[in-house]
Write an enzyme that holds these catalytic residues in place. Structure first.
Site, PDB file in Angstrom:
ATOM      1  N   ASP A  98       0.855  -1.185   0.000  1.00 49.53           N
ATOM      2  CA  ASP A  98       0.000   0.000   0.000  1.00 49.53           C
ATOM      3  C   ASP A  98       0.902   1.251   0.000  1.00 49.53           C
ATOM      4  O   ASP A  98       1.733   1.408   0.911  1.00 49.53           O
ATOM      5  CB  ASP A  98      -0.874  -0.037   1.267  1.00 49.53           C
ATOM      6  CG  ASP A  98      -1.788   1.169   1.373  1.00 49.53           C
ATOM      7  OD1 ASP A  98      -1.695   2.073   0.520  1.00 49.53           O
ATOM      8  OD2 ASP A  98      -2.577   1.205   2.334  1.00 49.53           O
TER       9      ASP A  98
ATOM     10  N   GLU B  92      30.289   6.626   5.001  1.00 45.95           N
ATOM     11  CA  GLU B  92      30.320   5.185   5.227  1.00 45.95           C
ATOM     12  C   GLU B  92      30.184   4.469   3.884  1.00 45.95           C
ATOM     13  O   GLU B  92      29.899   3.282   3.826  1.00 45.95           O
ATOM     14  CB  GLU B  92      29.249   4.740   6.218  1.00 45.95           C
ATOM     15  CG  GLU B  92      27.860   5.207   5.895  1.00 45.95           C
ATOM     16  CD  GLU B  92      26.847   4.930   6.999  1.00 45.95           C
ATOM     17  OE1 GLU B  92      26.646   3.748   7.306  1.00 45.95           O
ATOM     18  OE2 GLU B  92      26.247   5.890   7.511  1.00 45.95           O
TER      19      GLU B  92
ATOM     20  N   CYS C   7      26.162   7.013  10.502  1.00 44.31           N
ATOM     21  CA  CYS C   7      25.541   8.314  10.203  1.00 44.31           C
ATOM     22  C   CYS C   7      25.957   9.407  11.173  1.00 44.31           C
ATOM     23  O   CYS C   7      25.505  10.553  11.061  1.00 44.31           O
ATOM     24  CB  CYS C   7      24.026   8.167  10.172  1.00 44.31           C
ATOM     25  SG  CYS C   7      23.503   6.921   8.984  1.00 44.31           S
TER      26      CYS C   7
ATOM     27  N   HIS D 106      18.563  13.130  13.116  1.00 49.30           N
ATOM     28  CA  HIS D 106      19.072  12.284  12.032  1.00 49.30           C
ATOM     29  C   HIS D 106      17.847  11.629  11.387  1.00 49.30           C
ATOM     30  O   HIS D 106      16.994  11.057  12.086  1.00 49.30           O
ATOM     31  CB  HIS D 106      20.022  11.228  12.598  1.00 49.30           C
ATOM     32  CG  HIS D 106      20.317  10.136  11.625  1.00 49.30           C
ATOM     33  ND1 HIS D 106      20.716  10.393  10.335  1.00 49.30           N
ATOM     34  CD2 HIS D 106      20.241   8.776  11.743  1.00 49.30           C
ATOM     35  CE1 HIS D 106      20.885   9.239   9.702  1.00 49.30           C
ATOM     36  NE2 HIS D 106      20.606   8.261  10.532  1.00 49.30           N
TER      37      HIS D 106
HETATM   38  N1  COA Z   1      -0.683   2.970   5.877  1.00 50.52           N
HETATM   39  C1  COA Z   1      -0.027   3.721   6.783  1.00 50.52           C
HETATM   40  N2  COA Z   1       0.973   3.227   7.585  1.00 50.52           N
HETATM   41  C2  COA Z   1       1.306   1.932   7.428  1.00 50.52           C
HETATM   42  C3  COA Z   1       0.660   1.104   6.486  1.00 50.52           C
HETATM   43  C4  COA Z   1      -0.381   1.669   5.693  1.00 50.52           C
HETATM   44  N3  COA Z   1      -1.030   0.952   4.773  1.00 50.52           N
HETATM   45  N4  COA Z   1       1.212  -0.133   6.571  1.00 50.52           N
HETATM   46  C5  COA Z   1       2.169  -0.069   7.533  1.00 50.52           C
HETATM   47  N5  COA Z   1       2.221   1.175   8.042  1.00 50.52           N
HETATM   48  C6  COA Z   1       3.115   1.668   9.084  1.00 50.52           C
HETATM   49  C7  COA Z   1       3.316   0.710  10.228  1.00 50.52           C
HETATM   50  O1  COA Z   1       2.260   0.814  11.166  1.00 50.52           O
HETATM   51  C8  COA Z   1       4.640   1.180  10.782  1.00 50.52           C
HETATM   52  O2  COA Z   1       4.437   2.348  11.550  1.00 50.52           O
HETATM   53  P1  COA Z   1       5.151   2.503  12.995  1.00 50.52           P
HETATM   54  O3  COA Z   1       6.638   2.406  12.753  1.00 50.52           O
HETATM   55  O4  COA Z   1       4.713   3.822  13.466  1.00 50.52           O
HETATM   56  O5  COA Z   1       4.670   1.352  13.819  1.00 50.52           O
HETATM   57  C9  COA Z   1       5.405   1.629   9.529  1.00 50.52           C
HETATM   58  O6  COA Z   1       4.408   1.796   8.500  1.00 50.52           O
HETATM   59  C10 COA Z   1       6.436   0.621   9.061  1.00 50.52           C
HETATM   60  O7  COA Z   1       5.786  -0.613   8.987  1.00 50.52           O
HETATM   61  P2  COA Z   1       6.575  -1.959   9.342  1.00 50.52           P
HETATM   62  O8  COA Z   1       5.655  -3.094   9.192  1.00 50.52           O
HETATM   63  O9  COA Z   1       7.301  -1.791  10.646  1.00 50.52           O
HETATM   64  O10 COA Z   1       7.604  -1.909   8.135  1.00 50.52           O
HETATM   65  P3  COA Z   1       8.766  -2.874   7.748  1.00 50.52           P
HETATM   66  O11 COA Z   1       8.736  -4.165   8.460  1.00 50.52           O
HETATM   67  O12 COA Z   1       8.709  -2.922   6.276  1.00 50.52           O
HETATM   68  O13 COA Z   1      10.107  -2.119   8.237  1.00 50.52           O
HETATM   69  C11 COA Z   1      11.715  -0.425   8.642  1.00 50.52           C
HETATM   70  C12 COA Z   1      10.252  -0.724   8.315  1.00 50.52           C
HETATM   71  C13 COA Z   1      11.900   1.044   8.874  1.00 50.52           C
HETATM   72  C14 COA Z   1      12.115  -1.189   9.924  1.00 50.52           C
HETATM   73  C15 COA Z   1      12.569  -0.905   7.440  1.00 50.52           C
HETATM   74  O14 COA Z   1      12.280  -0.084   6.345  1.00 50.52           O
HETATM   75  C16 COA Z   1      14.057  -0.860   7.704  1.00 50.52           C
HETATM   76  O15 COA Z   1      14.602  -1.771   8.286  1.00 50.52           O
HETATM   77  N6  COA Z   1      14.739   0.210   7.263  1.00 50.52           N
HETATM   78  C17 COA Z   1      16.125   0.419   7.554  1.00 50.52           C
HETATM   79  C18 COA Z   1      16.176   1.344   8.705  1.00 50.52           C
HETATM   80  C19 COA Z   1      17.488   1.426   9.417  1.00 50.52           C
HETATM   81  O16 COA Z   1      17.957   0.479   9.960  1.00 50.52           O
HETATM   82  N7  COA Z   1      18.040   2.592   9.425  1.00 50.52           N
HETATM   83  C20 COA Z   1      19.132   2.910  10.269  1.00 50.52           C
HETATM   84  C21 COA Z   1      18.580   3.611  11.443  1.00 50.52           C
HETATM   85  S1  COA Z   1      19.572   4.920  11.983  1.00 50.52           S
END
Ligand code: COA
Length: 394
Positions: free
Chosen positions: A29, A79, A111, A234
């Protein structure tokens, strides 16, 4: 003595992917990406750009000929380095004709690197009255991999910060608060082009380190939230910064929360369009706040820097009168983003997979970028060849 950020430059690749296209291709979505993750577009790195060309482009925007000759410290934080030994700062020094009576180094801590560079620049200027200017560069390509959870949080770009005494944008304040701990939330072994991340664990660490450094900042400075006009973070993806903001403002009044949120939205306008810059992300958020937030002179900004692994720092700075005159207009930066080329999913996946040779063979890079002043022209005899303004290959 006032020391801080005198100028800011920003560069990003001229190719991007609309995240609605990514969502459709991944059968997700689109609201998950635009609202749940909080990202709209992401910059995609072509083969003829790398962190050196992006950083050179960002720095070239802000440095006058006199400033180029008066730098005595050039710090390149990344990095996504292009060499295990040689500092990328040296390539930028040559491309821009920077002063050679200078220290030119590269630093790394995920970062957090650019913040380490900024604080090192501060200390250098404080300790060396004869030193006039330091250039801090933060450039990265955020690569998680096709069809990974982190794919939607990719991006690329560079920030250049000119750090001086009597700065014209932001006077940095001391002391700051910092915390480090060995944590496996995100890392990239030498044999991989893509990062490994435990995204949810990383979110927890980001928020835990925010608690620790914010508490320490308040103790050290005797300030609280009401002393900060805005707080920036960040931003690997804007939802993470939003979580940080909600945590920090949890006990504030509804009106205060709304004010901080409104400024946070201005401070993430560019991050939403460019994606993750890794170490430059906090400073892209600062740039965005300065261009769109219209804060008054003297306003104190809190900055939260986090680098996985992990090191975090909470610090602050005060806006200098007339800072907007040293910056481009928000409209002109948005106009620049509007000239980028929107990739199809095929185009994005092609660029993502089209990596430089890793077997030591020579290579000529196809001309993909049209607007950039610097290109990675190829590799010969294991040496990267850069092209300056369409001219000589060095
Ligand atoms: N409409 C609106 N929001 C939605 C949705 C929809 N249809 N479907 C899911 N969401 C929301 C979820 O509720 C969640 O919100 P929350 O974080 O407030 O709970 C968010 O979208 C992400 O959903 P999630 O199921 O947790 O996503 P994911 O398993 O695909 O993983 C990350 C998301 C961010 C963990 C992933 O993209 C990732 O690992 N990114 C790398 C991030 C990282 O490590 N960065 C370094 C940090 S410094």
């Amino acid at each position: 003595m006032a020391i801080g950020i005198d100028k800011i430059g920003f560069a990003s690749p001229e190719f991007y992917l609309d995240l609605t296209d990514l969502a459709q291709a991944r059968q997700v979505d689109p609201a998950k990406y635009h609202i749940g993750i909080g990202q709209d577009e992401m910059a995609v790195m072509p083969q003829d750009q790398d962190v050196v060309t992006l950083a050179a482009q960002a720095a070239a925007q802000i440095l006058t000929p006199a400033e180029r000759q008066s730098l005595d410290l050039i710090i390149f934080a990344t990095e996504s380095g292009v060499d295990q030994s040689k500092a990328s700062a040296l390539y930028v020094q040559r491309l821009l004709g920077l002063n050679q009576a200078a220290r030119a180094i590269e630093i790394k801590e995920a970062c957090y690197g650019a913040t380490a560079g900024l604080q090192l620049a501060y200390d250098h200027l404080a300790a060396h009255p004869e030193s006039q200017r330091v250039l801090v560069l933060g450039a990265d390509e955020a690569r998680y991999g096709l069809q990974t959870a982190g794919e939607v949080t990719q991006g690329a770009g560079a920030i250049a910060l000119l750090v001086t005494r009597q700065p014209r944008i932001l006077e940095l304040e001391q002391p700051s608060a910092y915390h480090s701990e060995e944590v496996m939330d995100f890392w990239r072994p030498n044999y991989r082009q893509e990062a490994l991340a435990d995204g949810r664990f990383s979110t927890e660490q980001y928020l835990r380190f925010l608690d620790l450094t914010w508490a320490d900042y308040q103790t050290k400075t005797q300030r609280d939230l009401t002393d900060l006009a805005a707080v920036i973070f960040h931003i690997p993806f804007t939802k993470l910064g939003l979580k940080g903001l909600r945590q920090l403002t949890a006990t504030a009044s509804a009106a205060q929360q709304a004010d901080y949120l409104a400024l946070f939205q201005q401070a993430t306008k560019l991050n939403r369009r460019v994606g993750n810059l890794y170490t430059g992300s906090l400073y892209l958020s600062l740039y965005s706040l300065l261009l769109f937030g219209h804060l008054p002179a003297g306003a104190r900004i809190g900055l939260y820097s986090y680098g996985s692994g992990a090191v975090a720092e909470f610090f602050s700075g005060r806006l200098v009168a007339g800072y907007a005159k040293v910056l481009p207009t928000g409209a002109s930066v948005l106009q620049q983003l509007a000239t980028r080329q929107r990739l199809t999913m095929d185009g994005y996946q092609h660029l993502f997979n089209a990596q430089l040779p890793t077997d030591g063979s020579d290579w000529t890079t196809p001309q993909q970028s049209r607007q950039t002043p610097f290109r990675l022209a190829g590799i010969a005899g294991h040496q990267r060849l850069y092209q300056n303004n369409g001219g000589t290959i060095q």
